[in-house]
Write a protein that holds these residues in place. Structure first.
Motif, PDB file in Angstrom:
ATOM      1  N   GLY A 181     -45.086  40.483  -9.000  1.00 32.95           N
ATOM      2  CA  GLY A 181     -45.684  41.796  -8.814  1.00 32.95           C
ATOM      3  C   GLY A 181     -46.372  41.989  -7.482  1.00 32.95           C
ATOM      4  O   GLY A 181     -46.764  43.118  -7.151  1.00 32.95           O
ATOM      5  N   SER A 182     -46.529  40.939  -6.693  1.00 33.08           N
ATOM      6  CA  SER A 182     -47.187  41.059  -5.390  1.00 33.08           C
ATOM      7  C   SER A 182     -46.263  41.757  -4.396  1.00 33.08           C
ATOM      8  O   SER A 182     -45.045  41.844  -4.588  1.00 33.08           O
ATOM      9  N   GLU A 183     -46.859  42.248  -3.317  1.00 36.44           N
ATOM     10  CA  GLU A 183     -46.108  43.010  -2.325  1.00 36.44           C
ATOM     11  C   GLU A 183     -46.460  42.501  -0.928  1.00 36.44           C
ATOM     12  O   GLU A 183     -47.599  42.111  -0.653  1.00 36.44           O
ATOM     13  N   LEU A 184     -45.474  42.506  -0.039  1.00 37.45           N
ATOM     14  CA  LEU A 184     -45.655  42.004   1.312  1.00 37.45           C
ATOM     15  C   LEU A 184     -45.078  43.014   2.296  1.00 37.45           C
ATOM     16  O   LEU A 184     -43.904  43.372   2.212  1.00 37.45           O
ATOM     17  N   GLU A 185     -45.925  43.494   3.204  1.00 37.58           N
ATOM     18  CA  GLU A 185     -45.463  44.456   4.201  1.00 37.58           C
ATOM     19  C   GLU A 185     -44.454  43.801   5.141  1.00 37.58           C
ATOM     20  O   GLU A 185     -44.561  42.613   5.465  1.00 37.58           O
ATOM     21  N   ALA A 206     -43.180  43.277  20.678  1.00 35.74           N
ATOM     22  CA  ALA A 206     -43.346  43.649  19.263  1.00 35.74           C
ATOM     23  C   ALA A 206     -44.632  43.075  18.689  1.00 35.74           C
ATOM     24  O   ALA A 206     -44.704  42.760  17.506  1.00 35.74           O
ATOM     25  N   LYS A 207     -45.638  42.935  19.507  1.00 40.98           N
ATOM     26  CA  LYS A 207     -46.883  42.319  19.072  1.00 40.98           C
ATOM     27  C   LYS A 207     -47.469  43.047  17.874  1.00 40.98           C
ATOM     28  O   LYS A 207     -47.617  44.268  17.879  1.00 40.98           O
ATOM     29  N   GLY A 208     -47.787  42.273  16.826  1.00 41.99           N
ATOM     30  CA  GLY A 208     -48.397  42.843  15.633  1.00 41.99           C
ATOM     31  C   GLY A 208     -47.419  43.293  14.574  1.00 41.99           C
ATOM     32  O   GLY A 208     -47.820  43.566  13.433  1.00 41.99           O
ATOM     33  N   LYS A 209     -46.129  43.372  14.896  1.00 43.75           N
ATOM     34  CA  LYS A 209     -45.155  43.717  13.872  1.00 43.75           C
ATOM     35  C   LYS A 209     -45.061  42.595  12.842  1.00 43.75           C
ATOM     36  O   LYS A 209     -45.291  41.434  13.153  1.00 43.75           O
ATOM     37  N   LYS A 210     -44.710  42.965  11.635  1.00 41.95           N
ATOM     38  CA  LYS A 210     -44.661  42.004  10.544  1.00 41.95           C
ATOM     39  C   LYS A 210     -43.212  41.604  10.267  1.00 41.95           C
ATOM     40  O   LYS A 210     -42.369  42.460   9.972  1.00 41.95           O
ATOM     41  N   ALA A 211     -42.958  40.298  10.370  1.00 34.02           N
ATOM     42  CA  ALA A 211     -41.623  39.762  10.094  1.00 34.02           C
ATOM     43  C   ALA A 211     -41.686  38.866   8.867  1.00 34.02           C
ATOM     44  O   ALA A 211     -42.591  38.040   8.741  1.00 34.02           O
ATOM     45  N   VAL A 212     -40.718  39.035   7.982  1.00 34.77           N
ATOM     46  CA  VAL A 212     -40.616  38.209   6.781  1.00 34.77           C
ATOM     47  C   VAL A 212     -39.266  37.511   6.793  1.00 34.77           C
ATOM     48  O   VAL A 212     -38.225  38.158   6.928  1.00 34.77           O
ATOM     49  N   GLY A 229     -45.002  37.174  19.257  1.00 35.62           N
ATOM     50  CA  GLY A 229     -46.168  37.961  18.890  1.00 35.62           C
ATOM     51  C   GLY A 229     -46.132  38.612  17.527  1.00 35.62           C
ATOM     52  O   GLY A 229     -47.031  39.407  17.194  1.00 35.62           O
ATOM     53  N   TYR A 230     -45.150  38.300  16.708  1.00 35.25           N
ATOM     54  CA  TYR A 230     -45.064  38.886  15.366  1.00 35.25           C
ATOM     55  C   TYR A 230     -46.074  38.232  14.424  1.00 35.25           C
ATOM     56  O   TYR A 230     -46.484  37.080  14.617  1.00 35.25           O
ATOM     57  N   ASP A 231     -46.442  38.977  13.395  1.00 35.37           N
ATOM     58  CA  ASP A 231     -47.153  38.446  12.233  1.00 35.37           C
ATOM     59  C   ASP A 231     -46.070  37.949  11.273  1.00 35.37           C
ATOM     60  O   ASP A 231     -45.290  38.741  10.740  1.00 35.37           O
ATOM     61  N   VAL A 232     -45.993  36.618  11.069  1.00 33.58           N
ATOM     62  CA  VAL A 232     -44.823  36.015  10.422  1.00 33.58           C
ATOM     63  C   VAL A 232     -45.176  35.419   9.062  1.00 33.58           C
ATOM     64  O   VAL A 232     -46.162  34.684   8.938  1.00 33.58           O
ATOM     65  N   THR A 233     -44.335  35.705   8.072  1.00 38.29           N
ATOM     66  CA  THR A 233     -44.436  35.078   6.753  1.00 38.29           C
ATOM     67  C   THR A 233     -43.066  34.543   6.352  1.00 38.29           C
ATOM     68  O   THR A 233     -42.063  35.243   6.478  1.00 38.29           O
ATOM     69  N   MET A 234     -43.045  33.300   5.891  1.00 44.36           N
ATOM     70  CA  MET A 234     -41.828  32.723   5.333  1.00 44.36           C
ATOM     71  C   MET A 234     -41.942  32.717   3.817  1.00 44.36           C
ATOM     72  O   MET A 234     -42.982  32.334   3.265  1.00 44.36           O
ATOM     73  N   ILE A 276     -47.979  30.588  10.920  1.00 38.13           N
ATOM     74  CA  ILE A 276     -46.893  31.148  10.110  1.00 38.13           C
ATOM     75  C   ILE A 276     -47.334  31.021   8.657  1.00 38.13           C
ATOM     76  O   ILE A 276     -47.644  29.920   8.199  1.00 38.13           O
ATOM     77  N   LYS A 277     -47.380  32.137   7.952  1.00 40.64           N
ATOM     78  CA  LYS A 277     -47.863  32.133   6.569  1.00 40.64           C
ATOM     79  C   LYS A 277     -46.715  31.820   5.603  1.00 40.64           C
ATOM     80  O   LYS A 277     -45.536  32.032   5.928  1.00 40.64           O
ATOM     81  N   ILE A 278     -47.085  31.324   4.425  1.00 43.17           N
ATOM     82  CA  ILE A 278     -46.101  30.937   3.409  1.00 43.17           C
ATOM     83  C   ILE A 278     -46.342  31.717   2.122  1.00 43.17           C
ATOM     84  O   ILE A 278     -47.465  31.800   1.617  1.00 43.17           O
ATOM     85  N   LYS A 279     -45.261  32.307   1.617  1.00 44.11           N
ATOM     86  CA  LYS A 279     -45.252  32.899   0.272  1.00 44.11           C
ATOM     87  C   LYS A 279     -44.371  31.996  -0.568  1.00 44.11           C
ATOM     88  O   LYS A 279     -43.163  31.918  -0.356  1.00 44.11           O
ATOM     89  N   GLN A 280     -44.958  31.277  -1.505  1.00 42.43           N
ATOM     90  CA  GLN A 280     -44.233  30.192  -2.175  1.00 42.43           C
ATOM     91  C   GLN A 280     -43.959  30.486  -3.645  1.00 42.43           C
ATOM     92  O   GLN A 280     -44.792  31.038  -4.354  1.00 42.43           O
TER      93      GLN A 280
END
Length: 544
Positions: free
Chosen positions: A453-457, A293-299, A318-323, A432-436
């Motif tokens: 109002g922000s959006e996350l894929e 799943a390389k490049g898929k976006k996981a939240v 291999g995911y693009d990860v945001t917590m 691993i990115k953070i949305k806080q």
């Protein structure tokens, strides 16, 4: 000791002595606080009342305001045996055979089958819901007190409550902290137990201790008879491909369905049904990332133990990860938690686990919270480079209630922390990115919209949002009448004690039991003794 003169007439202390049976338990001069600024005397105690025997621990300090006299700082006592109703262990172990001529007698396996299937005259006095560490440990204690007990679990196998969780799950507590009653882990056991290994151990434990467990079993209906102080429970059990319905009449039900209750899934969020990605689940239903799943976006929404473990698993696949971190989290490295808070207590060179439990559990929560402030500061000092890097990455930190650290936060709310086993460095390195600080406002077909109002894929979304209070699980199983009668679970009452867990709930014949392996080990004895005392008439159930 004058402090003991006012003990309850119904349970008067008859003997109280110093326990010098080992070097660890002998009276010793030692630091009372973490930094060693307050010195005192610590002594293990043996005690006997008119009802039973137990142990205790006293800590003495000098009172500078009273001429340096030694005075009690804390005093802890705990009952371990009821006279005439001692556990069937060691010198009281069963013989395993009846020698002589007994025509028609059953052998061990036949007797086990009768008991395990509740055949003939066997009727459980106690029915336990849940075959995790809570259900197994309290059943083991009750077994040794000769109280007929049955565990039921809706899963297919003992241990499935761990086995079916996410792929990389490993316990964050150490083996020395996690032993179970009567049967310690073997000396080659790993320090941190993988979930599937723990599940297999649970099956072994249940067999070795001859616990009665019905899997694939659920409660169809329940009724409490106040006059008889007895339940009528109709159970549906799937066995050998067939559905079997049985009605049992236990006098006690123990809800041991986990530390908390049902998964908390934020169903109020708009647009949940509109999501077109590959997965949107609660963390309890997350089995693992896709292998390719390389490049898929996981939240991942939520930043405690499960959220971090799942985020790390996603990253390693291999995911693009945001917590998404909505508030703050207490973070402590696994190494420093063991090296500071558990050093010399729950460790390879520590005392026997039951002695460690006496020392660990002997401090009142309110006092312990204050004493934990200094050890939390030391852990933070050692973890400082990592904690600074987390903050630089936008991750919000806290130190628990009043700075008292992890264990007090655990008792207070059952979560809100992460014992770091690798994910924190990935966050610090921005892997691993953070949305806080933002709540999820809406779920869209391929993204999440936040309150700012922000959006996350997102291709996959996991809500690691914790669990409801156990009271709500009780409501689901037993209905509103019982749930409204019992009290909330966890947190502290007006005396600083843990609310409702391991003690009277407000409803006769109904008990909550849960916690990590260490808490289950210690409190299983206390709950079993309460039930035994009720059954033999040494105690009455007074509803507060």
């Amino acid at each position: 000791m004058s402090v003991l003169k006012g003990t309850d007439q119904k349970c008067r202390l008859q003997l109280l002595g110093l326990d010098s049976s080992s070097d660890f338990k002998r009276p010793t001069l030692c630091p009372i606080d973490f930094n060693g600024t307050l010195q005192g005397i610590r002594a293990f105690l043996t005690l006997e009342t008119n009802l039973g025997c137990g142990r205790g621990l006293v800590k003495l300090i000098r009172d500078a305001r009273d001429g340096g006299k030694w005075k009690v700082f804390t005093l802890f006592t705990t009952l371990e045996q009821l006279k005439g109703h001692e556990e069937s262990i060691k010198t009281r172990r069963p013989t395993g055979v009846e020698h002589g001529s007994h025509p028609g007698r059953l052998n061990w396996q036949e007797r086990r089958n009768v008991e395990a299937n509740c055949e003939g005259p066997f009727e459980p006095t106690v029915l336990i819901i849940g075959a995790g560490q809570g259900g197994l440990t309290i059943a083991a204690r009750l077994k040794q007190l000769k109280i007929p007990t049955l565990i039921i679990d809706r899963n297919g196998r003992i241990g499935d409550n761990w086995r079916n969780r996410y792929h990389q799950l490993v316990l964050h507590d150490s083996v020395w902290y996690d032993h179970m009653p009567y049967l310690n882990f073997p000396p080659n056991w790993p320090i941190f137990t993988p979930k599937d290994k723990l599940a297999e151990w649970f099956e072994t434990y249940a067999k070795a201790l001859e616990l009665n467990v019905w899997t694939k079993t659920s409660i169809v209906s329940s009724d409490w008879d106040e006059s008889k102080r007895q339940w009528s429970l109709t159970l549906r059990r799937q066995s050998d491909g067939l559905d079997d319905t049985r009605t049992l009449h236990p006098r006690h039900v123990i809800q041991a369905t986990g530390h908390s209750g049902e998964p908390y899934f934020p169903s109020h969020i708009k647009g949940l049904d509109s999501f077109k990605g590959d997965r949107l689940v609660h963390s309890s239903r997350f089995t693992g990332p896709e292998s390719d799943a390389k490049g898929k976006k996981a939240v991942i929404v939520g930043c405690c133990n499960s959220g971090h473990d799942i985020a790390q698993d996603y990253y390693e696949h291999g995911y693009d990860v945001t917590m998404v971190q909505r508030s703050s989290t207490l973070v402590v490295s696994c190494e420093n938690l063991i090296g500071v808070d558990m050093k010399g207590l729950y460790s390879e060179d520590g005392p026997p686990v039951e002695d460690a439990d006496i020392l660990d559990m002997s401090t009142p929560n309110t006092v312990g919270a204050r004493l934990k402030v200094d050890s939390t500061k030391e852990i933070n000092r050692r973890d400082a480079p990592l904690l600074r890097a987390l903050q630089a990455a936008g991750f919000a930190l806290d130190n628990g209630p009043e700075g008292a650290g992890l264990f007090i936060k655990y008792l207070h709310r059952g979560g809100g922390y992460y014992i770091d086993v690798g994910a924190s460095q990935l966050i610090a390195d921005r892997k691993i990115k953070i949305k806080q600080g933002q709540e999820v406002e809406r779920v869209n077909p391929h993204s999440l919209t936040f309150s700012d109002g922000s959006e996350l894929e997102a291709d996959e979304v996991v809500f690691a949002t914790g669990y409801q209070n156990m009271r709500e699980t009780a409501r689901k199983i037993f209905g509103d009448e019982l749930a409204d009668r019992v009290k909330d679970v966890w947190g502290f009452d007006e005396e600083g004690e843990t609310r409702t867990m391991w003690r009277r709930t407000g409803h006769p014949g109904f008990w909550f039991f849960g916690g990590n392996l260490a808490l289950c080990r210690f409190y299983s004895r206390l709950l079993a003794l309460q039930i035994k005392a009720l059954e033999v008439g040494l105690m009455e159930y007074d509803v507060d």
